[in-house]
Design a protein around this motif. Structure first.
Motif, mmCIF file in Angstrom:
data_model
loop_
_atom_site.group_PDB
_atom_site.id
_atom_site.type_symbol
_atom_site.label_atom_id
_atom_site.label_comp_id
_atom_site.label_asym_id
_atom_site.label_seq_id
_atom_site.Cartn_x
_atom_site.Cartn_y
_atom_site.Cartn_z
ATOM 1 N N VAL A 1 0.832 -1.201 0.000
ATOM 2 C CA VAL A 1 0.000 0.000 0.000
ATOM 3 C C VAL A 1 0.868 1.252 0.000
ATOM 4 O O VAL A 1 0.582 2.228 -0.702
ATOM 5 C CB VAL A 1 -0.938 -0.007 1.224
ATOM 6 N N THR A 2 1.957 1.204 0.792
ATOM 7 C CA THR A 2 2.852 2.368 0.832
ATOM 8 C C THR A 2 3.386 2.680 -0.557
ATOM 9 O O THR A 2 3.364 3.831 -1.002
ATOM 10 C CB THR A 2 4.029 2.104 1.783
ATOM 11 N N VAL A 3 3.862 1.652 -1.241
ATOM 12 C CA VAL A 3 4.431 1.879 -2.578
ATOM 13 C C VAL A 3 3.358 2.329 -3.555
ATOM 14 O O VAL A 3 3.549 3.262 -4.334
ATOM 15 C CB VAL A 3 5.124 0.598 -3.083
ATOM 16 N N LEU A 4 2.205 1.648 -3.495
ATOM 17 C CA LEU A 4 1.105 2.002 -4.399
ATOM 18 C C LEU A 4 0.691 3.448 -4.217
ATOM 19 O O LEU A 4 0.386 4.151 -5.177
ATOM 20 C CB LEU A 4 -0.091 1.080 -4.115
ATOM 21 N N GLY A 5 0.662 3.887 -2.949
ATOM 22 C CA GLY A 5 0.227 5.244 -2.656
ATOM 23 C C GLY A 5 1.086 6.294 -3.323
ATOM 24 O O GLY A 5 0.624 7.394 -3.622
ATOM 25 N N LEU A 6 2.371 5.929 -3.578
ATOM 26 C CA LEU A 6 3.253 6.909 -4.208
ATOM 27 C C LEU A 6 2.771 7.280 -5.602
ATOM 28 O O LEU A 6 3.149 8.311 -6.135
ATOM 29 C CB LEU A 6 4.678 6.350 -4.289
ATOM 30 N N PHE A 7 1.941 6.410 -6.188
ATOM 31 C CA PHE A 7 1.494 6.677 -7.553
ATOM 32 C C PHE A 7 0.205 7.482 -7.629
ATOM 33 O O PHE A 7 -0.305 7.716 -8.712
ATOM 34 C CB PHE A 7 1.310 5.346 -8.312
ATOM 35 N N VAL A 8 -0.302 7.882 -6.493
ATOM 36 C CA VAL A 8 -1.574 8.616 -6.490
ATOM 37 C C VAL A 8 -1.553 9.859 -7.395
ATOM 38 O O VAL A 8 -2.515 10.101 -8.116
ATOM 39 C CB VAL A 8 -1.976 8.996 -5.041
ATOM 40 N N ALA B 1 4.574 5.888 7.825
ATOM 41 C CA ALA B 1 5.514 5.672 8.926
ATOM 42 C C ALA B 1 4.856 5.956 10.266
ATOM 43 O O ALA B 1 4.973 5.182 11.219
ATOM 44 C CB ALA B 1 6.746 6.568 8.732
ATOM 45 N N VAL B 2 4.138 7.085 10.335
ATOM 46 C CA VAL B 2 3.504 7.481 11.585
ATOM 47 C C VAL B 2 2.457 6.457 11.996
ATOM 48 O O VAL B 2 2.349 6.087 13.171
ATOM 49 C CB VAL B 2 2.881 8.889 11.419
ATOM 50 N N MET B 3 1.688 5.980 11.058
ATOM 51 C CA MET B 3 0.655 5.013 11.400
ATOM 52 C C MET B 3 1.275 3.716 11.889
ATOM 53 O O MET B 3 0.779 3.083 12.822
ATOM 54 C CB MET B 3 -0.255 4.782 10.202
ATOM 55 N N PHE B 4 2.379 3.333 11.282
ATOM 56 C CA PHE B 4 3.072 2.131 11.740
ATOM 57 C C PHE B 4 3.567 2.334 13.167
ATOM 58 O O PHE B 4 3.391 1.462 14.021
ATOM 59 C CB PHE B 4 4.229 1.799 10.801
ATOM 60 N N TRP C 1 2.986 11.235 2.075
ATOM 61 C CA TRP C 1 2.421 9.878 2.123
ATOM 62 C C TRP C 1 3.303 8.926 2.921
ATOM 63 O O TRP C 1 2.818 8.171 3.772
ATOM 64 C CB TRP C 1 2.229 9.358 0.708
ATOM 65 N N VAL C 2 4.606 8.973 2.653
ATOM 66 C CA VAL C 2 5.516 8.096 3.384
ATOM 67 C C VAL C 2 5.494 8.455 4.869
ATOM 68 O O VAL C 2 5.505 7.571 5.733
ATOM 69 C CB VAL C 2 6.954 8.190 2.813
#
Lengths: 290, 336, 400
Positions: B33-40, B194-197, B189-190
């Motif tokens: 999801v993290t990687v996918l989000g970069l493409f938003v 990170a914060v949510m983790f 996004w990153v």
């Protein structure tokens, strides 16, 4: 540094006048908190509603009538508040209820805008209180002295009610030990209704009194709410006596602050809050409605 | 609540000991999801809507921070604006007056804000919930007064605010790139992921259990030999750290700081977002923040921003006791 | 955890699908004018006034044929009142609303935050509200223009008045805010230069409700009193001063943003006799001004204030620029506006090329009892722009 400016009768009266208004407001807030365990963030909005209603009723029937009619009107509003908002949300967390009252404040504000318009309103004191009187050598506005008298009177009346009447006794009981009081047969629902109506009526009274004293504008609720919250927390949540004492201290600090440390005076309430809570975390009072 | 029950038997093993397959899958989803989000930005090409989404997730970061504190310790940080405005001002002061380049200025701003949290936390964390909330509010207001003090005007810009000249680059983004939505998005996004983790991990650890147990019954924890102040202070600092990240991101994107950032109203946004979304999960505050940001934009267009916000707050809180996220999860579970 | 991430991603995707596409304006269609309004906090009080004033102005100008045949269309965006919210609202107006120019309740801090963004948003701002002097010195920008009177001008007007007043000793009370601080400093220097002295220089925090302690201090009078308190602070001060009988102790009371036009009714008799800077009254001479006042009262159903006049002139300036440029493209209009002499309700005034300020009139007025018992402003001194505007600052890099 002009010390005569600081220790004059006029400045003493100034402190008392501000404290009187805060006392009436904070007592209402403390009552509601003490009994219902609800921090009413809409208290400032009710105060503003009272001030605007005071303007309209004052225009129609005069100041003295407004002083009686508006608190009664606000008591009705308080009843609606208790029955429609507080009672259904009784089982919810404190934060949730507090946030709902905050939301209410956001609704009441624009509603007042809509009805009364956005231009600040001018409320005149009644002719008998419009001038100045001789006060130990200086001329001092009669209206402020009236305000001090009303504030003092309300405190006495409230203390008397709490101490000498049955409902006052029930209020103290419920705020200290809600379950025991209920087991003893106190109708907490009816009592809540009474106390909330009383608390909101106080806010309305403060609003009417504030009309000739301060500025009647849509921002008046928000600005006095923070002062009121500080006074209630410093006074010891739910403690009326504590709230009164805290209001007095607040008034004096404001006055002293503006003369001695003008730039830092705005910090004074917060320093008071910090200082008192660090020294005595439960605030001045003995906690709960006392 | 569950923590209290566990005091009478051995505490359940933390997530680390769960079946390895499930762990790997969870990790996979998270990284994916993290990687996918970069493409938003490729999907959401409108600069305006991407900017709105960025505002939403940055507010979400702040909301996650205070949500963590509320759920684990029962303490609500009314003065959350303090940790949004402080790193912003520090970034501006370090960049403009000390001429520090971006990585150093940003790191120091974050450090300074966290240090402030550690110092003030020691004072406020012992208080009961409502005094705690008022004290944090007082902190924020004091910082606001400091920012507008005439004496400090050369440093802070006073009421007009501080326009920042950011030099150098942070993670490859220079000042111009930071101000554009499409190039700023990856950083935001990153940071969110990170914060949510961090918040999730801290909650699902022994640390989190100790906090929740202390919230349930402090006296019993003390009897059992636990220090009840240190964990709460740590939670406060962690929460403030997360909120500071949000404040820093806001400052990096807008290159502007003003006293309003420290005002109670700014804090109000994060608080409402957190409570509307629901503080019980890590994702709740984020959902609340997205809803809130979208709502503020939609309501603003009508001209009745305050009124509609008030109505929305009352309705959301009254109708959804577990917040929007709680409601959605219930719906999801019911379907299953 | 997987639950929320799915939802967050879903939210993003939905937003993406819902994103509207083109915001480029079709050539020849209406020209969109953005209006920023504040709808919460103390300034929300005046949002309604600004909205009705803007609608009236747009209607009047459209009745005159709009801008080069194209109608003006108002796009409103309200926000919570912080500079960040103002920038977000302006961004929305520019990117979503397709506006060519931004007007509205832009306080100084808002304009200062907005100015650096105007170029990247490709939009003009014609300010008719912010008074900070920085906006004509170091915070200039090619896309930024201003038509209202800045702080420096009000100070200049007061200086002229002070010289002629004959007062030697002064008491000041100012809001503890950038504007109040810099004014009291400048005023102190002025008074000193004329051989007078400032006895008391008081500052009150913004939002003060009880001025009792200040009034008690000010009860030791000097020749004159200068009050730099705005909006509700000013209201409270005026009300309480009347109760203390403060103003009667002074030969002269000067207001700096204190007794303003749109607050006169709520001030009531509290500010009778006070002098205040005032840049426009409906009684200003000129046929165009008279027509403006009549049409405004018919459309908006109230008397126009100087804030309405400033907004009208901002639109008149924009129209003139569009007409000269032959297009609503910000880059072309800004070039056209530089040095342009514009026919406005203020008369024929020039938009100075060097710092993008409109060189227009300013005055000093006194609150008197008008015909019918209502309190009105009577203009005592009126100076034309060229007489009082300082020369353009070399710090300003607005000229393209």
């Amino acid at each position: 540094m002009d010390w005569s400016q600081l220790f004059s009768v006029a400045q003493l009266a100034n402190a008392l006048a501000l404290a009187s208004l805060l006392t009436i407001l904070a007592s209402g807030l403390a009552l509601i908190f003490g009994l219902r365990d609800v921090m009413n963030f809409g208290h400032g909005a009710f105060y503003m509603l009272g001030a605007y209603a005071g303007y309209s009723v004052g225009k129609l029937l005069g100041f003295w009538a407004a002083l009686i009619v508006v608190p009664l009107l606000l008591a009705v509003v308080g009843a609606v508040f208790e029955l429609a908002v507080l009672r259904p949300l009784q089982k919810r967390s404190h934060m949730d209820v507090a946030l709902v009252t905050f939301g209410l404040a956001l609704i009441i504000g624009p509603a007042v805008h809509k009805v009364w318009g956005t231009v600040p309103l001018s409320v005149e004191p009644p002719p008998v209180l419009a001038g100045s009187v001789q006060l130990f050598g200086t001329m001092y506005p009669a209206y402020r002295l009236f305000l001090i008298a009303v504030g003092f009177g309300t405190c006495l009346a409230l203390a008397g009610w709490l101490k000498f009447t049955r409902s006052g006794m029930y209020t103290r009981a419920v705020s200290q030990q809600p379950h025991v009081a209920r087991m003893m047969g106190v109708n907490t629902d009816r009592l809540s209704l009474l106390v909330v109506c009383l608390g909101i009526a106080f806010a309305g009274l403060a609003g009417v009194l504030a009309g000739p004293y301060l500025s009647v504008d849509p921002g008046m609720g928000a600005s006095i709410l923070i002062s009121c919250l500080i006074v209630v927390v410093v006074g010891g949540l739910g403690s009326i006596g504590g709230a009164i004492a805290a209001a007095l201290v607040y008034g004096f600090i404001q006055v002293i602050g503006t003369v001695l440390f003008p730039s830092l005076a705005v910090l004074a309430p917060y320093l008071l809050l910090f200082g008192v809570l660090l020294w005595r975390p439960q605030g001045f009072g003995r906690g709960r409605v006392a | 609540m569950d923590a209290v029950a566990t005091m009478t038997k051995t505490a359940p093993l933390p997530a680390a000991a769960a079946p390895a397959g499930r762990r790997w899958r969870a990790w996979g989803v998270f990284v994916g999801v993290t990687v996918l989000g970069l493409f938003v930005p490729m999907v959401l090409t409108s600069g305006f809507h991407l900017g709105l989404l960025i505002n939403g997730i940055v507010l979400g970061i702040a909301a996650v921070g205070i949500g963590f504190l509320m759920h684990q310790c029962g303490l609500v940080m009314f003065g959350v604006a303090a940790f949004i405005g402080l790193p912003a001002y520090l970034l501006g002061i370090f960049s403009n007056h000390l001429n520090l380049a971006l990585p150093a200025a940003a790191a120091l701003a974050l450090l300074g804000s966290t240090a402030f949290a550690a110092l003030t936390g020691a004072l406020v964390v012992r208080a009961r919930p409502l005094p705690f909330a008022m004290l944090t509010l007082a902190l924020a207001q004091m910082l606001k007064s400091a920012a507008t003090l005439q004496a400090l005007r050369p440093l802070t810009g006073g009421d007009d605010g501080l326009t920042m000249t950011l030099s150098g680059s942070l993670f490859g983004l220079n000042a111009a790139a930071l101000s554009k939505a499409a190039s700023f998005w990856p950083l935001a996004w990153v940071a969110l992921c990170a914060v949510m983790f961090i918040a999730w991990r801290a909650a699902h650890s022994r640390f989190g259990q100790v906090l929740r147990a202390t919230q349930a019954n402090e006296e019993r924890m003390r009897f059992s030999g636990f220090d009840t102040v240190w964990p709460r202070l740590l939670a406060f600092v962690l929460s403030a750290f997360i909120v500071s990240i949000a404040g820093l991101l806001m400052a990096l994107h807008s290159a502007f700081a003003s006293p309003e950032l420290l005002d109670f109203a700014t804090g109000g946004h994060a608080l409402v977002a957190m409570l509307v979304g629901g503080g019980a999960t890590v994702g709740g505050p984020l959902l609340g923040a997205l809803l809130y940001t979208w709502g503020q934009d939609a309501f603003g267009a009508t001209g009745y921003l305050e009124l509609l916000t008030g109505i929305a707050v009352v309705v959301m809180i009254a109708a959804f006791p577990q917040g929007a996220m709680g409601f959605l999860l219930k719906l999801f579970r019911r379907r299953q | 955890m997987p639950g929320f991430t799915r939802r967050a991603f879903g939210a993003a995707a939905t937003l993406a699908l819902a994103a509207p596409l083109a915001f480029a304006q079709p050539a020849g269609g209406p020209i969109k004018v953005g209006l920023l309004l504040i709808d919460s906090g103390p300034f929300a009080t005046y949002a309604g006034l600004m909205e009705s004033g803007a609608k009236a102005a747009v209607e009047m100008l459209n009745a005159e044929g709009g801008a080069g045949g194209r109608k003006l269309e108002l796009v409103i965006q309200a926000h919570s009142g912080t500079p960040a919210a103002a920038v977000a609202a302006a961004t929305k107006l520019a990117q979503q609303g397709g506006v060519s120019v931004i007007l509205g309740q832009t306080q100084s801090s808002h304009s200062l935050a907005l100015v650096p963004k105007l170029d990247s948003l490709n939009v003009l701002q014609i300010d008719h509200y912010a008074q900070s002097n920085d906006l004509m010195t170091k915070s200039c920008a090619p896309n930024y223009f201003r038509v209202n009177t800045p702080d420096a001008l009000s100070t200049r007007m007061m200086q002229e008045f002070v010289k002629g007043s004959g007062a030697k000793t002064w008491n000041l009370i100012s809001v503890d805010y950038a504007a109040g601080q810099s004014f009291s400093k400048a005023f102190g220097e002025l008074v000193g230069g004329l051989g007078g002295s400032v006895q008391q220089n008081l500052f009150s925090p913004q939002g003060t409700t009880d001025f009792g302690s200040y009034i008690s201090q000010l009860s030791k009078p000097a020749d004159a009193l200068v009050v730099t308190l705005y909006m509700s602070d000013g209201q409270s001060f005026a009300k309480q001063s009347r109760q203390f009988g403060l103003f009667d102790k002074y030969k002269l009371v000067l207001g700096n943003g204190f007794a303003t036009d749109f607050q006169l009714e709520s001030h009531g008799d509290n500010v009778l006799g006070v002098y205040n800077t005032l840049s426009w009254t409906p009684e200003l001479p000129g046929a165009r001004n008279q027509k403006y006042v009549q049409d405004f009262e018919r459309i908006a159903k109230r008397r126009p204030f100087y804030t309405d006049a400033d907004l009208m002139v901002a639109l008149e300036a924009f129209r003139a620029g569009v007409v000269k440029a032959g297009s609503a493209d910000p880059a072309k209009v800004r070039k056209a506006l530089e040095g342009l002499k514009i026919d406005t309700i203020f008369g024929n005034v020039e938009m100075r090329a060097a710092d993008h300020q409109l060189i227009r009139q300013h005055g000093m007025a006194q609150v008197v009892k008008g015909p019918g018992g209502k309190n009105i402003f009577q203009m005592k001194v009126l100076k034309s722009g060229p007489e009082i505007y300082p020369p353009a600052s070399p710090e300003c890099k607005a000229s393209s």
